[in-house]
Design an enzyme around this catalytic site. Sequence first.
Site, PDB file in Angstrom:
ATOM      1  N   ARG A 176      -7.360  -8.388 -10.705  1.00  0.00           N
ATOM      2  CA  ARG A 176      -6.016  -8.817 -10.319  1.00  0.00           C
ATOM      3  C   ARG A 176      -5.278  -9.168 -11.611  1.00  0.00           C
ATOM      4  O   ARG A 176      -5.694 -10.046 -12.372  1.00  0.00           O
ATOM      5  CB  ARG A 176      -6.088 -10.019  -9.376  1.00  0.00           C
ATOM      6  CG  ARG A 176      -4.793 -10.822  -9.224  1.00  0.00           C
ATOM      7  CD  ARG A 176      -3.583 -10.022  -8.782  1.00  0.00           C
ATOM      8  NE  ARG A 176      -3.744  -9.319  -7.539  1.00  0.00           N
ATOM      9  CZ  ARG A 176      -3.428  -9.818  -6.350  1.00  0.00           C
ATOM     10  NH1 ARG A 176      -2.956 -11.047  -6.270  1.00  0.00           N
ATOM     11  NH2 ARG A 176      -3.571  -9.077  -5.264  1.00  0.00           N
ATOM     12  N   LYS A 213       0.803  -1.215   0.000  1.00  0.00           N
ATOM     13  CA  LYS A 213       0.000   0.000   0.000  1.00  0.00           C
ATOM     14  C   LYS A 213       0.842   1.275   0.000  1.00  0.00           C
ATOM     15  O   LYS A 213       0.306   2.365  -0.154  1.00  0.00           O
ATOM     16  CB  LYS A 213      -0.968  -0.018   1.186  1.00  0.00           C
ATOM     17  CG  LYS A 213      -2.004  -1.127   1.101  1.00  0.00           C
ATOM     18  CD  LYS A 213      -2.926  -1.112   2.294  1.00  0.00           C
ATOM     19  CE  LYS A 213      -3.937  -2.253   2.229  1.00  0.00           C
ATOM     20  NZ  LYS A 213      -3.300  -3.573   2.381  1.00  0.00           N
ATOM     21  N   ASP A 257      -3.664  -4.669  -8.417  1.00  0.00           N
ATOM     22  CA  ASP A 257      -5.120  -4.586  -8.288  1.00  0.00           C
ATOM     23  C   ASP A 257      -5.602  -3.284  -8.914  1.00  0.00           C
ATOM     24  O   ASP A 257      -5.076  -2.203  -8.602  1.00  0.00           O
ATOM     25  CB  ASP A 257      -5.534  -4.637  -6.822  1.00  0.00           C
ATOM     26  CG  ASP A 257      -5.142  -5.943  -6.148  1.00  0.00           C
ATOM     27  OD1 ASP A 257      -4.959  -6.944  -6.864  1.00  0.00           O
ATOM     28  OD2 ASP A 257      -5.017  -5.950  -4.909  1.00  0.00           O
ATOM     29  N   ARG A 285     -15.674  -5.489  -0.297  1.00  0.00           N
ATOM     30  CA  ARG A 285     -14.363  -6.085  -0.534  1.00  0.00           C
ATOM     31  C   ARG A 285     -14.490  -7.210  -1.560  1.00  0.00           C
ATOM     32  O   ARG A 285     -15.404  -8.016  -1.478  1.00  0.00           O
ATOM     33  CB  ARG A 285     -13.777  -6.626   0.772  1.00  0.00           C
ATOM     34  CG  ARG A 285     -13.599  -5.573   1.851  1.00  0.00           C
ATOM     35  CD  ARG A 285     -13.201  -6.205   3.171  1.00  0.00           C
ATOM     36  NE  ARG A 285     -14.225  -7.109   3.666  1.00  0.00           N
ATOM     37  CZ  ARG A 285     -14.074  -7.911   4.718  1.00  0.00           C
ATOM     38  NH1 ARG A 285     -12.933  -7.912   5.377  1.00  0.00           N
ATOM     39  NH2 ARG A 285     -15.050  -8.700   5.116  1.00  0.00           N
ATOM     40  N   ARG A 293     -12.335  -9.971  -9.789  1.00  0.00           N
ATOM     41  CA  ARG A 293     -12.863 -10.510  -8.535  1.00  0.00           C
ATOM     42  C   ARG A 293     -14.097  -9.695  -8.150  1.00  0.00           C
ATOM     43  O   ARG A 293     -13.991  -8.526  -7.821  1.00  0.00           O
ATOM     44  CB  ARG A 293     -11.787 -10.448  -7.446  1.00  0.00           C
ATOM     45  CG  ARG A 293     -10.546 -11.255  -7.803  1.00  0.00           C
ATOM     46  CD  ARG A 293      -9.416 -11.027  -6.842  1.00  0.00           C
ATOM     47  NE  ARG A 293      -8.971  -9.638  -6.829  1.00  0.00           N
ATOM     48  CZ  ARG A 293      -7.973  -9.173  -6.082  1.00  0.00           C
ATOM     49  NH1 ARG A 293      -7.308  -9.996  -5.287  1.00  0.00           N
ATOM     50  NH2 ARG A 293      -7.619  -7.906  -6.131  1.00  0.00           N
ATOM     51  N   ASN A 308       1.219  -5.835  -5.361  1.00  0.00           N
ATOM     52  CA  ASN A 308       1.559  -6.935  -4.452  1.00  0.00           C
ATOM     53  C   ASN A 308       2.871  -7.587  -4.868  1.00  0.00           C
ATOM     54  O   ASN A 308       2.947  -8.208  -5.938  1.00  0.00           O
ATOM     55  CB  ASN A 308       0.440  -7.978  -4.460  1.00  0.00           C
ATOM     56  CG  ASN A 308      -0.865  -7.404  -3.937  1.00  0.00           C
ATOM     57  OD1 ASN A 308      -1.102  -7.379  -2.740  1.00  0.00           O
ATOM     58  ND2 ASN A 308      -1.698  -6.910  -4.840  1.00  0.00           N
ATOM     59  N   LYS A 340      -8.419   1.449   5.644  1.00  0.00           N
ATOM     60  CA  LYS A 340      -7.794   0.127   5.723  1.00  0.00           C
ATOM     61  C   LYS A 340      -6.435   0.202   6.402  1.00  0.00           C
ATOM     62  O   LYS A 340      -5.760   1.239   6.369  1.00  0.00           O
ATOM     63  CB  LYS A 340      -7.671  -0.508   4.340  1.00  0.00           C
ATOM     64  CG  LYS A 340      -7.062   0.334   3.253  1.00  0.00           C
ATOM     65  CD  LYS A 340      -7.211  -0.404   1.905  1.00  0.00           C
ATOM     66  CE  LYS A 340      -6.853   0.471   0.725  1.00  0.00           C
ATOM     67  NZ  LYS A 340      -7.040  -0.222  -0.557  1.00  0.00           N
TER      68      LYS A 340
END
Length: 317
Positions: free
Chosen positions: A213, A128, A275, A235, A227, A285, A163
């Site tokens: 993703r 992040k 993402d 989420r 997703r 990620n 978050k």
Amino acid sequence: MKRSLKIAFLMDPLEELDLNGDTTFALALEAQRREHDINFFKPDDLFFKSGQVYANICKFEVSSFNQTHNYKYHNKIISPLNNCDVILMRQDPPFNMSYITATHILEKISDSVLIINNPYEVRNAPEKIFVTNFSHLMPKTLITRNTKIIEDFRDEYKDIIIKPLYGNGGQGVFHVPPEDENFHSILEMFFTQNSEPLMIQEYLSDVRNGDKRIILVNGEVVGAINRKPKKGESRSNMHVGGKPEKTTLSKRDKYICNEISQPLKDKGLYFVGIDIIGDYITEINVTSPTGIREIKTLDTIAIEEIFWEFIEDKLNI
């Protein structure tokens, strides 16, 4: 004939993983199919002694047939890790001091062993925070633990997401609509639990259509899934019930991937999952990207084969 590689997986124990969808398990299966020597060790098995990096490792075997997945550990031995050809850092977050220590120790052998991803760069690229290097591609974002600044951000953008900065899998992510009376309670909960800043973002309504993703190997797109969050959920992470769907890349998706491609390669971040919600990237990620099993199921792309082809080419075997 290609020579066999000695591969060590720094990962969580196989018995703790969901082998039906685990990316590391798929990578191990493919490495074994290529007749490479696969070994396992946990973060606690890693140690430094008298200038050498060691781990208490064990060989393991994996199998998969008709949705039945099995594994077998062999006896552990203490071995210097510079005997390996490849080390895969596949330890799941949280990105904490244990994780950071592992990157420091592994960095000591990164000149002699190919470590995916580069431990120095992984340490400097928590999901992040690293993405903020590309803030022009992101939704409006704030990182702070100052309540007044968060309140002002909420006043400006109304609908927000709160978050944890070092969480994963969608854990601890809150959608806070304009009139949500839980706003201050959520902040109090986070601030009581730890001393870290929070990430606050403008809520993107496009998340209702899904969160893409995209997997990149050596900076190149090799596959993607969408997703879709379940009803009543903001989420989309598969850990919390997000449903994977087949997808294609938009012009904007390709632009985002092109923007980040060379920086990823330059840093030795060779296996990455990003993402994208709507027109915006939300995370990069690099610790233990997932999603390749779902991509293979929906789109017949075997990313595990692409990955090991890249590794073998890089090592000239």
